[in-house]
Design a protein around this motif. Structure first.
Motif, PDB file in Angstrom:
ATOM      1  N   VAL A  12       0.874  -1.174   0.000  1.00 38.13           N
ATOM      2  CA  VAL A  12       0.000   0.000   0.000  1.00 38.13           C
ATOM      3  C   VAL A  12       0.910   1.222   0.000  1.00 38.13           C
ATOM      4  N   GLY A  13       0.908   1.967  -1.100  1.00 33.81           N
ATOM      5  CA  GLY A  13       1.747   3.164  -1.196  1.00 33.81           C
ATOM      6  C   GLY A  13       2.770   3.043  -2.310  1.00 33.81           C
ATOM      7  N   ALA A  14       2.803   4.059  -3.189  1.00 31.12           N
ATOM      8  CA  ALA A  14       3.741   4.070  -4.316  1.00 31.12           C
ATOM      9  C   ALA A  14       4.759   5.199  -4.166  1.00 31.12           C
ATOM     10  N   GLY A  15       4.976   5.644  -2.917  1.00 30.17           N
ATOM     11  CA  GLY A  15       5.991   6.676  -2.664  1.00 30.17           C
ATOM     12  C   GLY A  15       7.377   6.041  -2.618  1.00 30.17           C
ATOM     13  N   PRO A  16       8.387   6.767  -2.096  1.00 29.38           N
ATOM     14  CA  PRO A  16       9.752   6.214  -2.062  1.00 29.38           C
ATOM     15  C   PRO A  16       9.821   4.846  -1.374  1.00 29.38           C
ATOM     16  N   SER A  17       9.063   4.642  -0.282  1.00 30.27           N
ATOM     17  CA  SER A  17       9.144   3.350   0.416  1.00 30.27           C
ATOM     18  C   SER A  17       8.519   2.233  -0.414  1.00 30.27           C
ATOM     19  N   GLY A  18       7.280   2.456  -0.827  1.00 25.24           N
ATOM     20  CA  GLY A  18       6.534   1.389  -1.498  1.00 25.24           C
ATOM     21  C   GLY A  18       7.117   1.045  -2.859  1.00 25.24           C
ATOM     22  N   ILE A  35      -0.772  -0.617  -4.543  1.00 18.93           N
ATOM     23  CA  ILE A  35      -1.911   0.283  -4.712  1.00 18.93           C
ATOM     24  C   ILE A  35      -1.559   1.656  -4.138  1.00 18.93           C
ATOM     25  N   SER A  36      -2.134   2.683  -4.741  1.00 16.96           N
ATOM     26  CA  SER A  36      -1.945   4.042  -4.232  1.00 16.96           C
ATOM     27  C   SER A  36      -3.261   4.787  -4.366  1.00 16.96           C
ATOM     28  N   ARG A  37      -3.624   5.497  -3.303  1.00 11.91           N
ATOM     29  CA  ARG A  37      -4.903   6.209  -3.363  1.00 11.91           C
ATOM     30  C   ARG A  37      -4.848   7.381  -4.342  1.00 11.91           C
ATOM     31  N   HIS A  38      -3.648   7.879  -4.603  1.00 13.67           N
ATOM     32  CA  HIS A  38      -3.520   8.989  -5.551  1.00 13.67           C
ATOM     33  C   HIS A  38      -3.515   8.475  -6.990  1.00 13.67           C
ATOM     34  N   SER A  39      -3.804   9.415  -7.921  1.00 12.44           N
ATOM     35  CA  SER A  39      -3.917   8.970  -9.313  1.00 12.44           C
ATOM     36  C   SER A  39      -2.551   8.830  -9.971  1.00 12.44           C
ATOM     37  N   PRO A 119      14.829  15.654  -6.567  1.00  8.78           N
ATOM     38  CA  PRO A 119      13.453  15.873  -6.120  1.00  8.78           C
ATOM     39  C   PRO A 119      12.625  14.586  -6.219  1.00  8.78           C
ATOM     40  N   GLN A 120      11.791  14.392  -5.202  1.00  9.14           N
ATOM     41  CA  GLN A 120      10.975  13.175  -5.122  1.00  9.14           C
ATOM     42  C   GLN A 120      10.095  12.991  -6.364  1.00  9.14           C
ATOM     43  N   SER A 121       9.670  14.131  -6.948  1.00  9.30           N
ATOM     44  CA  SER A 121       8.804  14.046  -8.134  1.00  9.30           C
ATOM     45  C   SER A 121       9.577  13.513  -9.345  1.00  9.30           C
ATOM     46  N   GLU A 143      -7.625   2.559  -3.109  1.00  6.16           N
ATOM     47  CA  GLU A 143      -7.453   2.914  -1.704  1.00  6.16           C
ATOM     48  C   GLU A 143      -7.550   1.687  -0.796  1.00  6.16           C
ATOM     49  N   PHE A 144      -6.686   1.649   0.185  1.00  9.23           N
ATOM     50  CA  PHE A 144      -6.757   0.601   1.216  1.00  9.23           C
ATOM     51  C   PHE A 144      -7.951   0.910   2.117  1.00  9.23           C
ATOM     52  N   ILE A 145      -8.780  -0.110   2.367  1.00  7.11           N
ATOM     53  CA  ILE A 145      -9.881   0.109   3.318  1.00  7.11           C
ATOM     54  C   ILE A 145      -9.583  -0.616   4.632  1.00  7.11           C
ATOM     55  N   ARG A 289       0.181  22.338   1.414  1.00  6.29           N
ATOM     56  CA  ARG A 289       0.493  22.274   2.837  1.00  6.29           C
ATOM     57  C   ARG A 289       0.994  20.881   3.167  1.00  6.29           C
ATOM     58  N   TRP A 290       1.773  20.796   4.223  1.00 10.03           N
ATOM     59  CA  TRP A 290       2.380  19.520   4.593  1.00 10.03           C
ATOM     60  C   TRP A 290       2.537  19.499   6.107  1.00 10.03           C
ATOM     61  N   THR A 291       2.022  18.453   6.724  1.00  8.89           N
ATOM     62  CA  THR A 291       2.067  18.389   8.191  1.00  8.89           C
ATOM     63  C   THR A 291       3.390  17.793   8.641  1.00  8.89           C
ATOM     64  N   GLY A 309       8.862   3.309   6.167  1.00 11.73           N
ATOM     65  CA  GLY A 309       8.826   4.694   5.685  1.00 11.73           C
ATOM     66  C   GLY A 309       8.109   5.619   6.658  1.00 11.73           C
ATOM     67  N   ASP A 310       7.472   6.654   6.101  1.00  5.93           N
ATOM     68  CA  ASP A 310       6.780   7.632   6.950  1.00  5.93           C
ATOM     69  C   ASP A 310       5.643   6.990   7.742  1.00  5.93           C
ATOM     70  N   ALA A 311       5.207   5.822   7.355  1.00  2.99           N
ATOM     71  CA  ALA A 311       4.193   5.119   8.156  1.00  2.99           C
ATOM     72  C   ALA A 311       4.721   4.909   9.576  1.00  2.99           C
TER      73      ALA A 311
HETATM   74  P1  FDA Z   1       4.657   8.874   1.025  1.00  9.52           P
HETATM   75  O1  FDA Z   1       3.839   9.771   1.871  1.00  9.52           O
HETATM   76  O2  FDA Z   1       5.610   9.487   0.080  1.00  9.52           O
HETATM   77  O3  FDA Z   1       3.726   7.963   0.152  1.00  9.52           O
HETATM   78  C1  FDA Z   1       2.559   7.394   0.660  1.00  9.52           C
HETATM   79  C2  FDA Z   1       1.916   6.578  -0.432  1.00  9.52           C
HETATM   80  O4  FDA Z   1       0.832   5.877   0.152  1.00  9.52           O
HETATM   81  C3  FDA Z   1       1.334   7.403  -1.566  1.00  9.52           C
HETATM   82  O5  FDA Z   1       1.497   6.690  -2.780  1.00  9.52           O
HETATM   83  C4  FDA Z   1      -0.154   7.484  -1.215  1.00  9.52           C
HETATM   84  O6  FDA Z   1      -0.975   7.618  -2.356  1.00  9.52           O
HETATM   85  C5  FDA Z   1      -0.344   6.127  -0.576  1.00  9.52           C
HETATM   86  N1  FDA Z   1      -1.459   6.053   0.357  1.00  9.52           N
HETATM   87  C6  FDA Z   1      -1.645   6.732   1.502  1.00  9.52           C
HETATM   88  N2  FDA Z   1      -2.779   6.325   2.112  1.00  9.52           N
HETATM   89  C7  FDA Z   1      -3.297   5.345   1.337  1.00  9.52           C
HETATM   90  C8  FDA Z   1      -4.463   4.542   1.409  1.00  9.52           C
HETATM   91  N3  FDA Z   1      -5.323   4.613   2.428  1.00  9.52           N
HETATM   92  N4  FDA Z   1      -4.701   3.668   0.414  1.00  9.52           N
HETATM   93  C9  FDA Z   1      -3.857   3.555  -0.641  1.00  9.52           C
HETATM   94  N5  FDA Z   1      -2.742   4.297  -0.766  1.00  9.52           N
HETATM   95  C10 FDA Z   1      -2.463   5.176   0.211  1.00  9.52           C
HETATM   96  N6  FDA Z   1      10.195  15.827   3.025  1.00  9.52           N
HETATM   97  C11 FDA Z   1      11.281  16.601   2.932  1.00  9.52           C
HETATM   98  O7  FDA Z   1      12.356  16.140   3.347  1.00  9.52           O
HETATM   99  N7  FDA Z   1      11.218  17.840   2.387  1.00  9.52           N
HETATM  100  C12 FDA Z   1      10.049  18.358   1.910  1.00  9.52           C
HETATM  101  O8  FDA Z   1       9.995  19.495   1.446  1.00  9.52           O
HETATM  102  C13 FDA Z   1       8.889  17.559   1.988  1.00  9.52           C
HETATM  103  N8  FDA Z   1       7.701  18.008   1.516  1.00  9.52           N
HETATM  104  C14 FDA Z   1       6.600  17.193   1.581  1.00  9.52           C
HETATM  105  C15 FDA Z   1       5.411  17.649   1.049  1.00  9.52           C
HETATM  106  C16 FDA Z   1       4.282  16.841   1.088  1.00  9.52           C
HETATM  107  C17 FDA Z   1       2.983  17.341   0.516  1.00  9.52           C
HETATM  108  C18 FDA Z   1       4.362  15.559   1.678  1.00  9.52           C
HETATM  109  C19 FDA Z   1       3.160  14.642   1.728  1.00  9.52           C
HETATM  110  C20 FDA Z   1       5.562  15.118   2.203  1.00  9.52           C
HETATM  111  C21 FDA Z   1       6.695  15.923   2.156  1.00  9.52           C
HETATM  112  N9  FDA Z   1       7.913  15.495   2.656  1.00  9.52           N
HETATM  113  C22 FDA Z   1       9.002  16.272   2.555  1.00  9.52           C
HETATM  114  C23 FDA Z   1       8.071  14.186   3.300  1.00  9.52           C
HETATM  115  C24 FDA Z   1       8.574  13.144   2.341  1.00  9.52           C
HETATM  116  O9  FDA Z   1       7.871  13.313   1.161  1.00  9.52           O
HETATM  117  C25 FDA Z   1       8.369  11.781   2.992  1.00  9.52           C
HETATM  118  O10 FDA Z   1       9.358  11.572   3.984  1.00  9.52           O
HETATM  119  C26 FDA Z   1       8.404  10.621   2.019  1.00  9.52           C
HETATM  120  O11 FDA Z   1       7.620  10.871   0.897  1.00  9.52           O
HETATM  121  C27 FDA Z   1       7.875   9.388   2.695  1.00  9.52           C
HETATM  122  O12 FDA Z   1       7.807   8.347   1.769  1.00  9.52           O
HETATM  123  P2  FDA Z   1       6.791   7.162   1.938  1.00  9.52           P
HETATM  124  O13 FDA Z   1       6.930   6.361   0.708  1.00  9.52           O
HETATM  125  O14 FDA Z   1       6.992   6.487   3.241  1.00  9.52           O
HETATM  126  O15 FDA Z   1       5.353   7.849   2.013  1.00  9.52           O
END
Ligand code: FDA
Length: 583
Positions: A12-18, A35-39, A119-121, A143-145, A289-291, A309-311
């Motif tokens: 669950v998650g297609a970010g850097p960890s997944g 799977i990733s909730r985002h498009s 950059p992560q993007s 989305e994960f339920i 915004r980013w928490t 990862g961030d989880a």
């Molecule tokens: P990440 O948050 O990247 O990915 C989560 C994945 O899980 C996504 O693919 C999402 O769609 C998916 N997902 C979440 N909930 C789901 C669900 N219920 N069902 C299905 N899929 C689900 N760090 C930094 O050092 N400098 C910076 O400037 C920033 N800026 C920043 C902005 C924003 C908007 C965010 C969200 C985060 C940052 N970060 C950051 C933090 C950095 O991006 C973060 O440490 C890594 O992305 C974490 O990577 P992960 O893969 O663990 O989670």
């Protein structure tokens, strides 16, 4: 939408960890569904400082050159600066990310991979593309339920968001790589220690700021500008592309509990103020915004569900450890899962995930928060209101300001723990793990009390430490090659030297007794597989020439043996049965 399926691993998650976990599993022949909730992948640059340990993982996966092609180089990251505005008064600067002349050699010695700004993007599409090539299937907008533990795995209920269709996916393992608000972690009832800190307001812009930054290149340019009461005094221009694309942190101020809601004109006006030049054309690409949190999970796992990862670790961006540690988490779990799924190891090895990774998570979250404190000290010295600032800056320039100048410089230097923190990047040390084994007569553990482990790398082949990088050569006609490049790649490697040829036969015996297990043997030394051309392996190997260093598929040392033992075959079999119990 795809409906019901089975897979060895659901991520669950297609970010850097997944995406990294999917890539590494795929390279080991283990398919996954992600799977990733985002498009799509990250639509804003997010994390960017890319450290050497994380790049070593991508190098092992064959992606280093593809990543480097879209990254900015170490020279572009040379400084971190503190200014009133980009065009205005500079308060000071430090060399950053290994560019301090006195530290450059440490970084070069530490790794074959230089620091970079990625950059992560840019990173995420590469990870996804390469993971797909090795068999991972990505399902975006899904989305994960919830999940249910079964006797032989996990059943996960997911929703395809565009259609609303709900369906189930069965897997042996479920990886929660779903970021800071992890629903997967919640679903297994694991708590987190710590708290939410604040919300960052970031604006992604295009603006040609070359004339301000070419002279003083740097990824991070802090602006301490108290001239607009609707905005907090501290902001930052963070390079995305030198020197035309940036993410600017600029926090709307909170007054009487109400946060200022800026219009696009307010944002542009403040950006011009932070630049110090109203004539610079600015294009806003997005604002988001980013928490920011200060949290670590109690555990990384329960039954067949593992979170990474961030989880499980969330912290401010100071030290740039976020996505780097996500990648190292994925490296730790991928081979273990693949070995268990292929029947090459008992599932008991998975219990080492929390044992090995939680201390790393605790360490990076602590450091990032300590780093925030260092910044606050600095801001408070220079003054956060316009009135204070006028006083401090005028005093700084007069003879009677010596004490203030000294306090300021000292506070600035303290941020070197952020900017040249090779140790926190490289020292991921796995203690008390059942996958590392220390011989009773091995007294060679480094004394960490003698080292500043945030700033300096501890180089050792003691079990639980990362294999030190040294350059080798195959022969007089070959390019130099890192020892990391001849280890890893999903298999164990036993390193020996002159007089250690018996290890080959003993490894064969183990491979014979453990079908499917592969352990590569390399000998380093005069007329061996590799020349210790610079003599560096000799300095760090920590065993005699005929001894052995056993390296895990993730470059960590699991065992070492000082000399050629008696009954080596039996010994080695016992070692493997201990660090990698059979299924
Ligand atoms: P990440 O948050 O990247 O990915 C989560 C994945 O899980 C996504 O693919 C999402 O769609 C998916 N997902 C979440 N909930 C789901 C669900 N219920 N069902 C299905 N899929 C689900 N760090 C930094 O050092 N400098 C910076 O400037 C920033 N800026 C920043 C902005 C924003 C908007 C965010 C969200 C985060 C940052 N970060 C950051 C933090 C950095 O991006 C973060 O440490 C890594 O992305 C974490 O990577 P992960 O893969 O663990 O989670």
């Amino acid at each position: 939408p795809k409906t019901g399926s089975t897979t060895p691993v659901l991520i669950v998650g297609a970010g850097p960890s997944g995406a990294t976990a999917a890539l590494l599993l795929g390279r080991l022949g283990t398919p996954s569904i992600v799977i990733s909730r985002h498009s799509d992948t990250a639509n804003t640059p997010r994390a960017h400082i890319f450290n050497q340990r994380a790049m070593e993982v991508l190098r092992d996966a064959g992606l280093e050159s593809r990543c480097r092609a879209v990254a900015s180089s170490s020279e572009h990251m040379m400084h971190t600066s503190w200014l009133h505005s980009l065009a205005g008064e500079e308060y000071g600067r430090l060399y950053a990310w290994g560019n301090r002349p006195a530290r450059k050699g440490d970084y070069e010695t530490a790794s074959p991979c230089p620091m970079s700004d990625l950059p992560q993007s840019e990173l995420e599409p590469i990870l996804v593309d390469e993971a797909e090539k090795v068999g991972a299937e990505f399902r975006f907008s899904t989305e994960f339920i919830t999940q249910t533990t079964l006797s032989d795995g996990v059943e996960t209920k997911v929703r395809h968001r565009p259609s609303g269709d709900v369906y189930r996916i069965r897997s042996r393992f479920l990886i929660g790589a779903d970021g800071a608000r992890s629903a997967v972690l919640d679903s297994i009832g694991i708590g987190v220690d710590g708290k939410q800190l604040n919300t960052a307001f970031n604006v992604h812009i295009k603006a040609d700021l070359s004339k301000y930054l070419e002279v003083r290149p740097g990824s991070l340019n802090w602006i301490l500008n108290p001239d607009a009461p609707e905005w907090s005094a501290v902001g930052n221009f963070r390079m995305v592309r030198p020197w035309t694309e940036f993410v600017v942190s600029m926090h709307p101020a909170v007054k009487d509990g109400i946060q200022f809601e800026p219009t696009e004109k307010d944002i542009i006006d403040r950006l011009h103020q932070m630049i110090g030049n109203n004539d610079i054309p600015i294009k806003i690409l997005s604002s988001f915004r980013w928490t920011i949190n200060d949290q670590v999970a109690h555990s990384w796992q329960r039954d067949n569900v593992i979170c990474i990862g961030d989880a499980v670790h969330r912290h401010p961006p100071i030290n740039g450890l976020g996505s780097n540690t996500c990648i190292s988490d994925a490296y730790n779990i991928a081979w273990k899962l693949a070995y268990v799924l292929k029947g090459q190891a008992s599932r008991s090895i998975l219990s080492t995930i929390t044992v090995e990774r939680k201390p790393v998570g605790d360490g990076i979250v602590r450091r990032a928060n300590d780093g925030m404190e260092d910044h606050r000290t600095l801001w408070n010295i220079i003054g956060l209101s316009a009135e204070e600032r006028r006083k401090t800056t005028s005093l700084m320039a007069r003879p009677e300001g010596a004490a203030l100048r000294s306090a300021f410089r000292q506070a600035l230097e303290k941020t070197d723990d952020e900017l040249n923190a090779l140790g926190i990047q490289m020292n991921q040390i796995y203690r008390n793990s059942s996958m590392t084994l220390v011989e009773v007569d091995d007294y060679g553990e480094p004394d960490l009390k003698l080292v500043n482990v945030v700033k300096h790398q501890v180089i050792s082949t003691y079990p639980g430490y990362h294999l030190p990088h040294v350059w080798l050569a195959q022969n007089s006609q070959s390019h130099r090659i890192s020892i990391l490049d001849v280890c890893g790649n999903g298999i164990f490697t036993l390193i020996t030297g002159i007089g250690g040829s018996s290890w080959r036969a003993w490894v064969k015996e183990v491979e014979h007794a453990r079908p499917g297990l592969v352990c590569h043997v390399i000998s380093i030394g005069w007329r061996q597989d590799f020349m210790d051309a610079y003599g560096d392996w000799n300095k760090v190997r920590g065993v005699n020439e005929d001894g052995a260093v056993l390296v895990r598929p993730d470059h960590f040392i699991s065992w070492r043996c000082k000399d050629l033992p008696q009954e080596g075959g039996t010994k080695l079999k016992t070692v493997f049965d201990s660090i990698l119990p059979p299924a």
